[in-house]
Design an enzyme around this catalytic site. Structure first.
Site, mmCIF file in Angstrom:
data_model
loop_
_atom_site.group_PDB
_atom_site.id
_atom_site.type_symbol
_atom_site.label_atom_id
_atom_site.label_comp_id
_atom_site.label_asym_id
_atom_site.label_seq_id
_atom_site.Cartn_x
_atom_site.Cartn_y
_atom_site.Cartn_z
ATOM 1 N N LYS B 9 11.474 32.368 -80.982
ATOM 2 C CA LYS B 9 10.958 31.273 -80.170
ATOM 3 C C LYS B 9 11.206 31.541 -78.679
ATOM 4 C CE LYS B 9 12.021 26.332 -79.507
ATOM 5 N NZ LYS B 9 12.769 26.472 -78.251
ATOM 6 N N LYS B 14 15.718 36.241 -76.530
ATOM 7 C CA LYS B 14 15.253 37.555 -77.011
ATOM 8 C C LYS B 14 15.491 38.640 -75.965
ATOM 9 C CE LYS B 14 11.044 36.279 -77.586
ATOM 10 N NZ LYS B 14 11.279 34.886 -77.258
ATOM 11 N N LYS B 40 5.426 37.273 -68.755
ATOM 12 C CA LYS B 40 6.388 36.841 -67.730
ATOM 13 C C LYS B 40 7.337 37.976 -67.312
ATOM 14 C CE LYS B 40 10.052 34.314 -70.235
ATOM 15 N NZ LYS B 40 9.889 34.891 -71.571
ATOM 16 N N ASP B 125 6.207 33.946 -79.939
ATOM 17 C CA ASP B 125 5.719 33.775 -81.298
ATOM 18 C C ASP B 125 4.512 34.686 -81.461
ATOM 19 O OD1 ASP B 125 5.302 32.753 -83.805
ATOM 20 O OD2 ASP B 125 5.471 30.670 -83.176
#
Lengths: 346, 270
Positions: B9, B14, B40, B125
């Site tokens: 998510k 991450k 990003k 995702d």
């Protein structure tokens, strides 16, 4: 989401919205049509028009321009490419610019309307096509007609009728138009404009001035509804197909225009009787209907003509083949009967 | 060559986990390539000491892909970790998924996909086929889910299980679920919950990474925890993760949960 998949089996009318919309926009004089998408989408359509238009005695190739999107435009958005293309087209001597969107543009979400809505020196009209997302060939036709209709303004009504949505890619488009003009002439009604065939932007004010719109066929009903809503113009949903339908057509147009149809009906009935007498030689035979089309209207017209001539229609493959073509008006039936005569006497 | 991908998510950590994992793997003497697959483009920032490296898509946008060179898209960061950022379009336009595909094609063209381990750090995702690209044939064969014990985070992880299961059913696909990494939010019974989730989706908890202020401090100092505080318990945690990733041979086809099963599971660990 596209909830209007192409009809099957595949037919010409089941094609891409782009081709349908282009069959309209390319008939506006001095207009350029921008296909906002990869070059191939413009290429395929240009090839189709290149192959088809000469059959209708049109030697001038349509002014199609591609925004020529590449992979980078897909990743970063194609609005800049569209802006550049519109700017380039507007620098030429064009009356109107149509912008048609492709599947990939709809997928990445380019805001085509916003780009078209900027301050351009000529009208830039977005046509909601979106490739296959937008539906079928016919949806493209309808959307292009509606988009162009929105550029017209209401006007005082005058005694004329407008012809809506002629099938510019069919072979007999002008013959069919001539037949409808002949029928209207019996009622003393002139045609206002052909919306859209060989249309000059200067003729657009006539769009809102007609007493009635005559649609080419019922698939254009959404366009007829739009014109009625926008200009208050009632519509006849189709060109006439077959003998009795031609008489019904005369009655419908007369009623919409408050004209007495008696004299026109007498003339047309006499013509139909004369034609049937001319083809008495193919009566009292056995025939079997065959293509190229077997749509409801054409089949009904063929059946009616066969009955009038006492031709026994069977499914016997040994019987005379009776080709069924799309027919418009009494003249359309006469053309079909000529084909039957050739088949029977072959 | 080992190719692993971290999915989870958005905002779950991450990139922090990926960067620290890459740093820890490099500390084992391995040649590491980390590829940030998110428009990003902050996956590799801590490995690059706070620098936002030019993204592949930025360079393609400015110059096209014809005259780009490998040196312009691959940057050496902490301890020799090679860093790439895919980048993508501005928010709200174009197609970021296609940007990932284009980046991978370019990296293949340059022969950049090499080394001992490639770490793919992928956007929150699997939103479209483009973001499933790292799981496709020839790329990451081992997928790690990064999640906390929060329901929405588990929900996203479960969705990724669906994508892995779908891809794994293809004949040539070698994509498998390699494990679940719990990047904790500090909830009670969080480790137990995530471990049970991992078991239910036919996998296992690879590492529990506790919430620790040193992560924030390291980021404020523009470094990975491995570099900023190598002696910390958190750094040991990332090194443990690196060891387990390298030793991991347990690759499975996941069995995603239905939403009510997931909710019942989360409810049981309140």
């Amino acid at each position: 989401m596209n909830l209007r998949p192409s009809p099957t089996p595949i037919s010409r009318s089941g094609g891409c919205t782009l081709t349908g919309a282009l069959s309209v926009t390319t008939q506006v004089r001095g207009a350029a049509s921008i296909i906002h998408g990869p070059k191939g989408c413009a290429h395929h359509n240009f090839s189709l028009f290149h192959a088809t238009l000469p059959d209708n005695d049109q030697a001038v190739l349509p002014d199609l321009v591609s925004s020529a999107l590449g992979e980078c435009d897909i990743i970063f958005g194609g609005e800049d490419a569209l802006t550049r293309t519109i700017r380039s087209v507007c620098s030429r001597d064009v009356s109107t610019v149509f912008v048609l969107s492709t599947c990939i543009v709809a997928t990445i979400g380019d805001d085509v309307e916003a780009v078209c809505g900027r301050d351009w020196p000529v009208p830039v009209i977005p046509v909601p096509t979106a490739g296959f997302f937008g539906g079928t060939f016919q949806d493209g036709v309808n959307n292009a007609l509606i988009a162009l209709a929105d550029a017209g303004a209401p006007a005082p009504t005058r005694p004329c009728v407008n012809i809506i949505g002629e099938k510019n890619l069919e072979y007999e488009v002008d013959e069919n138009y001539t037949e409808v003009v002949r029928l209207l002439t019996l009622l003393g009604l002139p045609v206002g404009i052909r919306f859209v065939r060989h249309l000059s932007p200067d003729d657009m004010p006539a769009l809102g001035a007609a007493q009635v719109s005559i649609l080419r066929d019922p698939s254009l009903v959404p366009v007829g509804d739009h014109l009625r809503e926008r200009f208050g113009t009632p519509y006849i949903p189709s060109f006439p197909t077959g003998l009795s339908d031609t008489l019904a057509f005369i009655r419908s147009v007369a009623a919409a225009c408050r004209i007495d149809p008696k004299r026109a009906l007498e003339i047309e009935q006499a013509l139909q009787a004369e034609i049937l007498a001319d083809f008495a030689d193919i009566g009292d035979t056995e025939g079997v209907f065959c293509g190229p089309v077997m749509d409801t209207g054409s089949s009904r017209a063929a059946r009616e003509a066969a009955d009038a001539l006492h031709i026994r229609v069977s499914s016997n493959r040994e019987a005379h083949p009776l080709p069924v073509h799309p027919v418009v008006g009494t003249s359309g039936v006469r053309r079909m009967l000529h084909r039957w005569r050739r088949a029977i006497h072959a | 060559m080992k190719q692993i991908a971290l999915y989870g998510k958005g905002g779950i950590g991450k990139s922090t986990t990926s960067a620290n994992l890459s740093a820890a793997l490099s500390g084992m003497g391995l040649d590491i390539l980390q590829i940030g697959c998110d428009p990003k483009r902050d996956s590799t920032r801590m490995l690059m000491h706070g620098t936002f490296i030019p993204t592949v898509m930025d360079l393609v946008r400015e110059r096209g892909d014809a005259d780009l060179s490998l040196e312009e898209i691959v940057f050496k960061g902490y301890n020799g970790v090679r860093c790439v950022e895919a980048g993508g379009p501005e928010p709200g336009v174009g197609c970021a998924g296609r940007g990932i595909i284009a980046t991978f094609q370019l990296l293949e063209k340059f022969g950049a996909l090499k080394g001992d381990v490639i770490v793919y750090d992928v956007l929150g995702d699997v939103v479209c086929g483009g973001f499933a690209m790292p799981m496709r044939e020839g790329y990451a064969q081992e997928i790690y889910l990064v999640t906390s014990g929060e329901l929405m985070s588990l929900y996203a992880a479960n969705n990724i299980c669906k994508a892995i299961k779908r891809l794994a059913s293809r004949v040539k696909s070698k994509c498998r679920l390699a494990g679940v990494i719990c990047n904790a939010k500090g909830q009670p019974k969080e480790e137990e919950l995530v471990a049970e989730f991992a078991r239910r989706v036919n996998s296992r908890l690879i590492e529990f990474i506790p919430r620790d202020r040193v992560v924030q401090l390291a980021e404020l100092n523009r470094k990975t925890v491995i570099e900023y505080e190598p002696a910390s318990a958190q750094a040991a945690c990332y090194r443990s993760l690196a060891t387990r990733v390298m030793e991991n041979t347990s690759l499975t086809i996941p069995s995603p949960l239905e939403i009510d099963e997931l909710e019942t599971l989360a409810y049981a660990y309140i």
